[in-house]
Design a protein around this motif. Structure first.
Motif, PDB file in Angstrom:
ATOM      1  N   LEU A   1     -16.174 -65.393  61.531  1.00  0.00           N
ATOM      2  CA  LEU A   1     -16.448 -65.971  60.214  1.00  0.00           C
ATOM      3  C   LEU A   1     -16.799 -64.889  59.196  1.00  0.00           C
ATOM      4  O   LEU A   1     -16.468 -65.019  58.018  1.00  0.00           O
ATOM      5  N   GLU A   2     -17.432 -63.821  59.641  1.00  0.00           N
ATOM      6  CA  GLU A   2     -17.710 -62.676  58.752  1.00  0.00           C
ATOM      7  C   GLU A   2     -16.405 -62.020  58.312  1.00  0.00           C
ATOM      8  O   GLU A   2     -16.278 -61.624  57.145  1.00  0.00           O
ATOM      9  N   GLU A   3     -15.447 -61.899  59.231  1.00  0.00           N
ATOM     10  CA  GLU A   3     -14.155 -61.305  58.899  1.00  0.00           C
ATOM     11  C   GLU A   3     -13.467 -62.078  57.783  1.00  0.00           C
ATOM     12  O   GLU A   3     -12.756 -61.494  56.962  1.00  0.00           O
ATOM     13  N   LYS A   4     -13.652 -63.389  57.768  1.00  0.00           N
ATOM     14  CA  LYS A   4     -13.069 -64.226  56.718  1.00  0.00           C
ATOM     15  C   LYS A   4     -13.895 -64.186  55.428  1.00  0.00           C
ATOM     16  O   LYS A   4     -13.469 -64.710  54.405  1.00  0.00           O
ATOM     17  N   GLY A   5     -15.089 -63.618  55.496  1.00  0.00           N
ATOM     18  CA  GLY A   5     -15.968 -63.577  54.332  1.00  0.00           C
ATOM     19  C   GLY A   5     -16.744 -64.879  54.136  1.00  0.00           C
ATOM     20  O   GLY A   5     -17.294 -65.116  53.066  1.00  0.00           O
ATOM     21  N   TRP A   6     -16.812 -65.702  55.166  1.00  0.00           N
ATOM     22  CA  TRP A   6     -17.447 -67.016  55.043  1.00  0.00           C
ATOM     23  C   TRP A   6     -18.919 -67.025  55.436  1.00  0.00           C
ATOM     24  O   TRP A   6     -19.675 -67.893  55.027  1.00  0.00           O
ATOM     25  N   VAL A   7     -19.308 -66.058  56.247  1.00  0.00           N
ATOM     26  CA  VAL A   7     -20.696 -65.932  56.707  1.00  0.00           C
ATOM     27  C   VAL A   7     -21.042 -64.457  56.677  1.00  0.00           C
ATOM     28  O   VAL A   7     -20.173 -63.604  56.872  1.00  0.00           O
ATOM     29  N   ARG A   8     -22.295 -64.159  56.413  1.00  0.00           N
ATOM     30  CA  ARG A   8     -22.757 -62.780  56.545  1.00  0.00           C
ATOM     31  C   ARG A   8     -24.071 -62.799  57.328  1.00  0.00           C
ATOM     32  O   ARG A   8     -24.823 -63.758  57.272  1.00  0.00           O
ATOM     33  N   ARG A   9     -24.283 -61.726  58.053  1.00  0.00           N
ATOM     34  CA  ARG A   9     -25.531 -61.560  58.804  1.00  0.00           C
ATOM     35  C   ARG A   9     -26.395 -60.547  58.082  1.00  0.00           C
ATOM     36  O   ARG A   9     -25.903 -59.490  57.675  1.00  0.00           O
ATOM     37  N   VAL A  10     -27.649 -60.883  57.932  1.00  0.00           N
ATOM     38  CA  VAL A  10     -28.599 -59.979  57.291  1.00  0.00           C
ATOM     39  C   VAL A  10     -29.887 -59.970  58.111  1.00  0.00           C
ATOM     40  O   VAL A  10     -30.185 -60.922  58.826  1.00  0.00           O
ATOM     41  N   LYS A  11     -30.616 -58.877  57.989  1.00  0.00           N
ATOM     42  CA  LYS A  11     -31.929 -58.776  58.637  1.00  0.00           C
ATOM     43  C   LYS A  11     -32.982 -59.293  57.679  1.00  0.00           C
ATOM     44  O   LYS A  11     -32.884 -59.109  56.465  1.00  0.00           O
ATOM     45  N   ARG A  12     -33.974 -59.957  58.209  1.00  0.00           N
ATOM     46  CA  ARG A  12     -35.092 -60.399  57.372  1.00  0.00           C
ATOM     47  C   ARG A  12     -35.902 -59.176  56.967  1.00  0.00           C
ATOM     48  O   ARG A  12     -36.278 -58.371  57.819  1.00  0.00           O
ATOM     49  N   PRO A  13     -36.192 -59.054  55.672  1.00  0.00           N
ATOM     50  CA  PRO A  13     -36.962 -57.883  55.236  1.00  0.00           C
ATOM     51  C   PRO A  13     -38.338 -57.801  55.917  1.00  0.00           C
ATOM     52  O   PRO A  13     -38.787 -56.717  56.258  1.00  0.00           O
ATOM     53  N   GLU A  14     -38.967 -58.942  56.140  1.00  0.00           N
ATOM     54  CA  GLU A  14     -40.310 -58.955  56.727  1.00  0.00           C
ATOM     55  C   GLU A  14     -40.295 -58.793  58.253  1.00  0.00           C
ATOM     56  O   GLU A  14     -41.321 -58.540  58.864  1.00  0.00           O
ATOM     57  N   ASP A  15     -39.120 -58.944  58.869  1.00  0.00           N
ATOM     58  CA  ASP A  15     -38.997 -58.803  60.323  1.00  0.00           C
ATOM     59  C   ASP A  15     -37.592 -58.321  60.637  1.00  0.00           C
ATOM     60  O   ASP A  15     -36.681 -59.121  60.826  1.00  0.00           O
ATOM     61  N   ARG A  16     -37.405 -57.029  60.703  1.00  0.00           N
ATOM     62  CA  ARG A  16     -36.083 -56.431  60.874  1.00  0.00           C
ATOM     63  C   ARG A  16     -35.460 -56.752  62.233  1.00  0.00           C
ATOM     64  O   ARG A  16     -34.297 -56.485  62.458  1.00  0.00           O
ATOM     65  N   ARG A  17     -36.223 -57.354  63.145  1.00  0.00           N
ATOM     66  CA  ARG A  17     -35.662 -57.730  64.441  1.00  0.00           C
ATOM     67  C   ARG A  17     -34.914 -59.054  64.363  1.00  0.00           C
ATOM     68  O   ARG A  17     -34.113 -59.367  65.226  1.00  0.00           O
TER      69      ARG A  17
END
Length: 169
Positions: A81-97
């Motif tokens: 889904l990321e390849e299609k540009g439909w979803v992106r994964r991000v890290k939470r700033p307050e918890d990088r894990r």
């Protein structure tokens, strides 16, 4: 085993009707989404769950739990889904894990475009054959079964259902 509670004839017919219906329903929904939108049903469900979440985001572990996907299978699906540009994964700033899946505007637009055909197929194969009374009874039966299933322990990672991920096929 003398303690086995075998299904009687009525239960056996009901069980087999349920299994066949479930298979055919899933096949019909998969075919329709692939034909009309090029989206596997499992990926469509990820888009739906994210679209209904506050801010169109959810942690990967919450999404995995909600959809009953293994973490590795969900990660694979989200990568597509990321390849299609439909979803992106991000890290939470307050918890990088913690990794958060976020539905993009493009992903939401793809969902909006796919939804009418999907809903029409659900209506055609599931609801149109039933009367209003049958729909209500069906919901009551499903709710009873769902409540019993949800009260059980969740499966371990290795036991989660692989059929939810098209990559497992």
């Amino acid at each position: 085993m003398s303690g086995t509670r075998w299904l009687d004839d009525e239960e056996q017919r009901t069980w087999r009707a349920y299994i066949r219906t479930s298979q055919l329903l899933q096949d019909a929904l998969e075919r329709q989404l692939q034909r009309d939108s090029g989206i596997p049903h499992a990926y469509y469900m990820i888009l739906v769950v994210l679209s209904e979440s506050p801010g169109r985001t959810m942690t990967m572990s919450e999404l995995s739990s909600m959809l009953r996907y293994s973490v590795s299978r969900l990660s694979h699906a989200v990568s597509r889904l990321e390849e299609k540009g439909w979803v992106r994964r991000v890290k939470r700033p307050e918890d990088r894990r913690t990794t958060v899946a976020e539905l993009t505007d493009e992903g939401f637009a793809a969902l909006v475009e796919a939804a009418p055909g999907h809903v029409e197929e659900v209506r055609r194969v599931l609801f149109d054959p039933l009367t209003t009374t049958q729909v209500r009874r069906f919901r009551e039966v499903l709710t009873t079964i769902l409540t019993a299933l949800e009260s059980q322990e969740p499966p371990d990672e290795a036991e989660r259902s692989p059929q939810l991920d098209p990559a497992a096929r």
